[in-house]
Write an enzyme that holds these catalytic residues in place. Structure first.
Site, mmCIF file in Angstrom:
data_model
loop_
_atom_site.group_PDB
_atom_site.id
_atom_site.type_symbol
_atom_site.label_atom_id
_atom_site.label_comp_id
_atom_site.label_asym_id
_atom_site.label_seq_id
_atom_site.Cartn_x
_atom_site.Cartn_y
_atom_site.Cartn_z
ATOM 1 N N LYS A 104 4.043 10.743 -2.716
ATOM 2 C CA LYS A 104 4.311 10.419 -4.123
ATOM 3 C C LYS A 104 5.797 10.216 -4.402
ATOM 4 O O LYS A 104 6.320 10.637 -5.429
ATOM 5 C CB LYS A 104 3.727 11.483 -5.045
ATOM 6 C CG LYS A 104 2.271 11.823 -4.789
ATOM 7 C CD LYS A 104 1.401 10.589 -4.591
ATOM 8 C CE LYS A 104 1.364 9.663 -5.801
ATOM 9 N NZ LYS A 104 0.659 8.384 -5.476
ATOM 10 N N GLY A 116 7.107 6.937 -3.943
ATOM 11 C CA GLY A 116 7.281 5.500 -4.002
ATOM 12 C C GLY A 116 6.827 4.811 -2.728
ATOM 13 O O GLY A 116 7.238 3.683 -2.451
ATOM 14 N N THR A 117 5.956 5.465 -1.971
ATOM 15 C CA THR A 117 5.504 4.941 -0.681
ATOM 16 C C THR A 117 4.863 3.564 -0.813
ATOM 17 O O THR A 117 5.156 2.645 -0.039
ATOM 18 C CB THR A 117 4.496 5.908 -0.037
ATOM 19 O OG1 THR A 117 5.021 7.232 -0.053
ATOM 20 C CG2 THR A 117 4.176 5.493 1.386
ATOM 21 N N HIS A 152 3.526 10.070 6.686
ATOM 22 C CA HIS A 152 4.128 11.144 5.886
ATOM 23 C C HIS A 152 4.587 12.290 6.793
ATOM 24 O O HIS A 152 5.019 13.339 6.290
ATOM 25 C CB HIS A 152 3.108 11.713 4.891
ATOM 26 C CG HIS A 152 2.843 10.846 3.693
ATOM 27 N ND1 HIS A 152 3.844 10.199 2.995
ATOM 28 C CD2 HIS A 152 1.678 10.547 3.051
ATOM 29 C CE1 HIS A 152 3.314 9.530 1.983
ATOM 30 N NE2 HIS A 152 2.007 9.738 1.992
#
Length: 332
Positions: A78, A80-81, A144
């Site tokens: 969360k 801006g991926t 991630h």
């Protein structure tokens, strides 16, 4: 087809799906906490994962072989991926797909489909590891994963790592909203207070947030030619400058002709929050694991935390951030 009346559980909520023997033997040895969406989180190499994600982590660690020409988009959840994936895909493929073309893949495919996650897409729910060796160069992937958990080939080759993070206050609020969207209706929403306490303790997807960020920050200072450290806030406040920096870092800087032809502006327009979020594919589509594409588009703004956090919460998060990051020269 499922039987009538049978509840179909999205893959991201599954906990009893087939996992490897290695994963089965590992799970009982790991610290465990109540999850934000799935029932449990397991702490592996210092960071928290759902059962399903853990299987993907172990698989990509064992099987992914990075190439020197690879580009890996890495982020805290969360931060801006989705937006960064759109930017990077557009940059690398702009000579094949001009950003103003009507058949651009971003118009019909979600950025997560075009730039797949290693541990969440490519090495999960598969009977055998995928063969990625024949993909055209440069290959573009995402993850991630914290630095400590990256496949060894990523750190041992010359592949590029583009790392994105965000003010932890906004990252937390976005994660809270996102996970509540994914929770089954029967489970109800996580309260802001409960989620906040977990986040501050580091118990969140791929958390602790601060350790994740700090490790990549340090490595970017040691290896600036390999790791580009980006902030969501800079992408919002000076997008043209950051996009040009990104293009140079990944080895495809804009030519004078492209600059004069407005290609930078065209990419930013194509990848803008308003454009992407209003596309049919992102309003109505779903990932293969079951998450609705629209869950990845909420507001995309700086400072939404002001609408949710109490004064005490703000002070607590700021104090943790000061302790964990500011002493190392990293401030938000």
């Amino acid at each position: 087809m499922p039987e009538a009346g049978c509840i179909v559980v999205p893959k991201y909520l599954e906990e009893n799906n087939e996992v490897s023997q290695e994963c089965k033997e590992l799970i009982p040895t790991l610290p465990k906490e109540k999850g934000w969406v799935a029932s449990h989180l397991h702490q592996y190499q210092g960071f928290w994962h759902t059962t399903r994600q853990l299987q993907g982590v172990l698989s990509c660690q064992s099987h992914f072989q990075a190439h020197d020409t690879d580009i890996l988009v890495v982020s805290t959840p969360k931060s801006g991926t989705t937006w960064l994936k759109a930017w990077t895909f557009s940059l690398l493929h702009r000579h094949k797909y001009h950003p103003s073309t009507q058949n651009h893949p971003l118009l019909t495919h979600n950025p997560h489909f075009l730039v797949p996650f290693l541990e969440l897409d490519l090495y999960i729910d598969k009977p055998s590891p995928p063969d990625l060796s024949s993909l055209p160069s440069p290959r573009l992937f995402s993850t991630h994963l914290p630095y400590v958990s990256l496949p060894k080939s990523v750190t041992q080759t010359s592949c590029k790592v583009v790392y994105l993070c965000r003010d932890p206050k906004d990252a937390f609020i976005s994660l809270w909203h996102f996970t509540n969207r994914l929770r089954p209706q029967t489970a109800g929403a996580n309260s802001l207070h409960e989620a906040f306490q977990k986040f501050c303790r580091g118990v969140s997807l791929y958390g602790p947030f601060w350790v994740h960020v700090l490790d990549y920050w340090r490595k970017s200072l040691e290896q600036p030619e390999k790791i580009m450290f980006m902030r969501f806030e800079e992408m919002k406040l000076k997008p043209e400058f950051v996009l040009r920096e990104l293009a140079t870092f990944v080895g495809c800087p804009f030519s004078r002709e492209e600059e004069e032809g407005g290609v930078v502006e065209e990419i930013l327009k194509l990848c803008s929050f308003d454009n992407l979020s209003n596309l049919e594919v992102n309003r109505d589509g779903k990932l293969s694991s079951g998450e609705a594409h629209r869950a990845f588009f909420r507001r995309g703004e700086i400072g939404d935390w002001k609408n949710h956090l109490t004064v005490d919460m703000i002070q607590e998060l700021n104090a943790i951030t000061e302790e964990k990051l500011a002493h190392h020269g990293l401030r938000f």
